[in-house]
Scaffold this motif. Structure first.
Motif, PDB file in Angstrom:
ATOM      1  N   HIS A 205       5.802   1.618   5.953  1.00  0.00           N
ATOM      2  CA  HIS A 205       7.127   1.186   5.510  1.00  0.00           C
ATOM      3  C   HIS A 205       7.956   0.767   6.729  1.00  0.00           C
ATOM      4  O   HIS A 205       8.001   1.480   7.726  1.00  0.00           O
ATOM      5  CB  HIS A 205       7.850   2.312   4.771  1.00  0.00           C
ATOM      6  CG  HIS A 205       7.110   2.785   3.566  1.00  0.00           C
ATOM      7  ND1 HIS A 205       7.091   2.098   2.384  1.00  0.00           N
ATOM      8  CD2 HIS A 205       6.334   3.873   3.365  1.00  0.00           C
ATOM      9  CE1 HIS A 205       6.350   2.745   1.510  1.00  0.00           C
ATOM     10  NE2 HIS A 205       5.876   3.828   2.085  1.00  0.00           N
ATOM     11  N   ALA A 206       8.624  -0.368   6.618  1.00  0.00           N
ATOM     12  CA  ALA A 206       9.434  -0.872   7.729  1.00  0.00           C
ATOM     13  C   ALA A 206      10.748  -0.110   7.808  1.00  0.00           C
ATOM     14  O   ALA A 206      11.387   0.160   6.789  1.00  0.00           O
ATOM     15  CB  ALA A 206       9.700  -2.358   7.548  1.00  0.00           C
ATOM     16  N   VAL A 207      11.151   0.247   9.026  1.00  0.00           N
ATOM     17  CA  VAL A 207      12.436   0.907   9.266  1.00  0.00           C
ATOM     18  C   VAL A 207      13.213   0.015  10.227  1.00  0.00           C
ATOM     19  O   VAL A 207      12.737  -0.274  11.324  1.00  0.00           O
ATOM     20  CB  VAL A 207      12.236   2.313   9.879  1.00  0.00           C
ATOM     21  CG1 VAL A 207      13.575   2.936  10.215  1.00  0.00           C
ATOM     22  CG2 VAL A 207      11.460   3.197   8.931  1.00  0.00           C
ATOM     23  N   LYS A 208      14.393  -0.432   9.797  1.00  0.00           N
ATOM     24  CA  LYS A 208      15.212  -1.330  10.607  1.00  0.00           C
ATOM     25  C   LYS A 208      16.480  -0.623  11.041  1.00  0.00           C
ATOM     26  O   LYS A 208      17.140   0.025  10.231  1.00  0.00           O
ATOM     27  CB  LYS A 208      15.581  -2.593   9.830  1.00  0.00           C
ATOM     28  CG  LYS A 208      14.408  -3.448   9.453  1.00  0.00           C
ATOM     29  CD  LYS A 208      14.867  -4.652   8.679  1.00  0.00           C
ATOM     30  CE  LYS A 208      13.679  -5.444   8.195  1.00  0.00           C
ATOM     31  NZ  LYS A 208      14.113  -6.570   7.356  1.00  0.00           N
ATOM     32  N   VAL A 209      16.836  -0.775  12.310  1.00  0.00           N
ATOM     33  CA  VAL A 209      18.065  -0.190  12.833  1.00  0.00           C
ATOM     34  C   VAL A 209      19.150  -1.254  12.758  1.00  0.00           C
ATOM     35  O   VAL A 209      19.008  -2.333  13.331  1.00  0.00           O
ATOM     36  CB  VAL A 209      17.875   0.282  14.291  1.00  0.00           C
ATOM     37  CG1 VAL A 209      19.174   0.826  14.837  1.00  0.00           C
ATOM     38  CG2 VAL A 209      16.779   1.322  14.364  1.00  0.00           C
ATOM     39  N   LYS A 210      20.206  -0.968  12.041  1.00  0.00           N
ATOM     40  CA  LYS A 210      21.371  -1.850  11.943  1.00  0.00           C
ATOM     41  C   LYS A 210      22.538  -1.143  12.623  1.00  0.00           C
ATOM     42  O   LYS A 210      22.440   0.023  12.989  1.00  0.00           O
ATOM     43  CB  LYS A 210      21.719  -2.135  10.474  1.00  0.00           C
ATOM     44  CG  LYS A 210      20.605  -2.740   9.670  1.00  0.00           C
ATOM     45  CD  LYS A 210      20.477  -4.204   9.959  1.00  0.00           C
ATOM     46  CE  LYS A 210      19.354  -4.779   9.106  1.00  0.00           C
ATOM     47  NZ  LYS A 210      19.556  -6.150   8.772  1.00  0.00           N
ATOM     48  N   GLU A 211      23.651  -1.819  12.761  1.00  0.00           N
ATOM     49  CA  GLU A 211      24.813  -1.212  13.393  1.00  0.00           C
ATOM     50  C   GLU A 211      25.455  -0.208  12.437  1.00  0.00           C
ATOM     51  O   GLU A 211      26.012  -0.571  11.411  1.00  0.00           O
ATOM     52  CB  GLU A 211      25.821  -2.285  13.778  1.00  0.00           C
ATOM     53  CG  GLU A 211      26.945  -1.755  14.624  1.00  0.00           C
ATOM     54  CD  GLU A 211      27.855  -2.863  15.124  1.00  0.00           C
ATOM     55  OE1 GLU A 211      29.053  -2.591  15.275  1.00  0.00           O
ATOM     56  OE2 GLU A 211      27.365  -3.967  15.342  1.00  0.00           O
ATOM     57  N   GLY A 212      25.364   1.070  12.751  1.00  0.00           N
ATOM     58  CA  GLY A 212      25.970   2.115  11.932  1.00  0.00           C
ATOM     59  C   GLY A 212      25.119   2.573  10.767  1.00  0.00           C
ATOM     60  O   GLY A 212      25.509   3.470  10.030  1.00  0.00           O
ATOM     61  N   SER A 213      23.940   1.956  10.560  1.00  0.00           N
ATOM     62  CA  SER A 213      23.085   2.353   9.441  1.00  0.00           C
ATOM     63  C   SER A 213      21.619   2.079   9.770  1.00  0.00           C
ATOM     64  O   SER A 213      21.310   1.415  10.746  1.00  0.00           O
ATOM     65  CB  SER A 213      23.479   1.611   8.159  1.00  0.00           C
ATOM     66  OG  SER A 213      23.196   0.244   8.296  1.00  0.00           O
ATOM     67  N   ILE A 214      20.753   2.610   8.920  1.00  0.00           N
ATOM     68  CA  ILE A 214      19.315   2.400   9.062  1.00  0.00           C
ATOM     69  C   ILE A 214      18.764   2.042   7.690  1.00  0.00           C
ATOM     70  O   ILE A 214      19.122   2.670   6.691  1.00  0.00           O
ATOM     71  CB  ILE A 214      18.626   3.666   9.617  1.00  0.00           C
ATOM     72  CG1 ILE A 214      19.114   3.904  11.037  1.00  0.00           C
ATOM     73  CG2 ILE A 214      17.123   3.547   9.567  1.00  0.00           C
ATOM     74  CD1 ILE A 214      18.547   5.117  11.693  1.00  0.00           C
ATOM     75  N   GLU A 215      17.904   1.015   7.635  1.00  0.00           N
ATOM     76  CA  GLU A 215      17.313   0.563   6.382  1.00  0.00           C
ATOM     77  C   GLU A 215      15.818   0.844   6.386  1.00  0.00           C
ATOM     78  O   GLU A 215      15.139   0.577   7.368  1.00  0.00           O
ATOM     79  CB  GLU A 215      17.552  -0.938   6.185  1.00  0.00           C
ATOM     80  CG  GLU A 215      19.009  -1.287   6.028  1.00  0.00           C
ATOM     81  CD  GLU A 215      19.230  -2.774   5.780  1.00  0.00           C
ATOM     82  OE1 GLU A 215      18.242  -3.544   5.791  1.00  0.00           O
ATOM     83  OE2 GLU A 215      20.378  -3.148   5.570  1.00  0.00           O
TER      84      GLU A 215
END
Length: 142
Positions: free
Chosen positions: A106-116
């Protein structure tokens, strides 16, 4: 790269002799016991490095006292994304811990202030954050 095909066998197809292409046989040994033991060891580990990783980030609760873990549906509601918001501290450490939790498929993406995270992992992420002690209580003054 491509594997070399084994063409040593001859097969008759519609009266004509043709080489039979087959991939080399590789013995499959399931590593289920190793995988479950590593997860058990990881969940039971209380080493200082594990505690240091979990103190590198904090998740702040919402005004109603809930965890900020949400589900978002994209691409015509065919793709589910788990979103962890209100992340304070080291996002990369939290992302690596969540990647280990949900698996590397499963892909985990780091965004600004959150994680998807791709997929519906709301329950297991919420339980893990509570267990890790990474959740901060929110105090609002009126």
């Amino acid at each position: 790269g491509r594997e070399q095909l084994n063409t040593t066998r001859i097969k008759t197809v519609n009266g004509a002799a043709r080489p039979c292409f087959s991939r080399p046989v590789v013995a499959f040994t399931p590593k289920v016991d190793h995988f479950s033991n590593s997860i058990l060891r990881r969940s039971l580990s209380t080493s200082s490095s594990a505690e240091a990783k979990h103190t590198a980030f904090k998740i702040q609760r919402t005004r109603s006292g809930n965890l900020p873990v949400y589900l978002d549906y994209r691409k015509g509601r065919t793709m589910c994304i788990t979103i962890v918001r209100r992340v304070k501290g080291n996002h990369n450490v939290l992302a690596s811990e969540l990647q280990r939790l949900v698996g590397h498929q499963h892909a985990v993406k780091v965004k600004e202030g959150s994680i998807e995270i791709v997929g519906d992992h709301k329950k297991e992420v919420s339980e893990a954050l509570e267990q890790w002690g990474a959740v901060q209580a929110t105090i609002y003054s009126s």
